[in-house]
Write a protein that holds these residues in place. Structure first.
Motif, mmCIF file in Angstrom:
data_model
loop_
_atom_site.group_PDB
_atom_site.id
_atom_site.type_symbol
_atom_site.label_atom_id
_atom_site.label_comp_id
_atom_site.label_asym_id
_atom_site.label_seq_id
_atom_site.Cartn_x
_atom_site.Cartn_y
_atom_site.Cartn_z
ATOM 1 N N UNK A 16 -55.100 38.187 53.164
ATOM 2 C CA UNK A 16 -55.527 39.494 53.638
ATOM 3 C C UNK A 16 -54.580 39.997 54.734
ATOM 4 N N UNK A 17 -54.264 39.133 55.680
ATOM 5 C CA UNK A 17 -53.381 39.526 56.775
ATOM 6 C C UNK A 17 -51.995 39.898 56.251
ATOM 7 N N UNK A 18 -51.481 39.105 55.325
ATOM 8 C CA UNK A 18 -50.173 39.429 54.745
ATOM 9 C C UNK A 18 -50.209 40.777 54.033
ATOM 10 N N UNK A 19 -51.259 41.007 53.293
ATOM 11 C CA UNK A 19 -51.376 42.284 52.586
ATOM 12 C C UNK A 19 -51.535 43.451 53.538
ATOM 13 N N UNK A 20 -52.284 43.238 54.613
ATOM 14 C CA UNK A 20 -52.533 44.316 55.560
ATOM 15 C C UNK A 20 -51.265 44.707 56.312
ATOM 16 N N UNK A 21 -50.445 43.736 56.649
ATOM 17 C CA UNK A 21 -49.300 44.021 57.510
ATOM 18 C C UNK A 21 -47.975 44.098 56.772
ATOM 19 N N UNK A 22 -47.890 43.603 55.551
ATOM 20 C CA UNK A 22 -46.600 43.570 54.881
ATOM 21 C C UNK A 22 -46.538 44.471 53.655
ATOM 22 N N UNK A 23 -47.510 44.369 52.790
ATOM 23 C CA UNK A 23 -47.386 45.043 51.505
ATOM 24 C C UNK A 23 -48.284 46.262 51.344
#
Length: 50
Positions: A16-23
């Motif tokens: 979730x964090x990766x999706x929220x901040x990166x993609x």
């Protein structure tokens, strides 16, 4: 079983964090967050009943 639920919750929060901040993956981010919260709550509930 409790360890597995916590592992799944942690993995989902990381995704979730990766999706929220990166993609910026749109609604997938919120689905992952909800699944992580549900997994965590299930772990807490099951631990309380043992």
């Amino acid at each position: 079983m409790r360890g597995l639920l916590y592992f799944i919750a942690v993995v989902l929060v990381i995704f979730w964090a990766l999706g929220a901040f990166a993609w910026h993956a749109g609604n997938l981010i919120y689905i992952l967050l909800v699944l992580a919260i549900i997994s965590f709550l299930l772990g807490v509930i099951r631990r309380g009943n043992v």
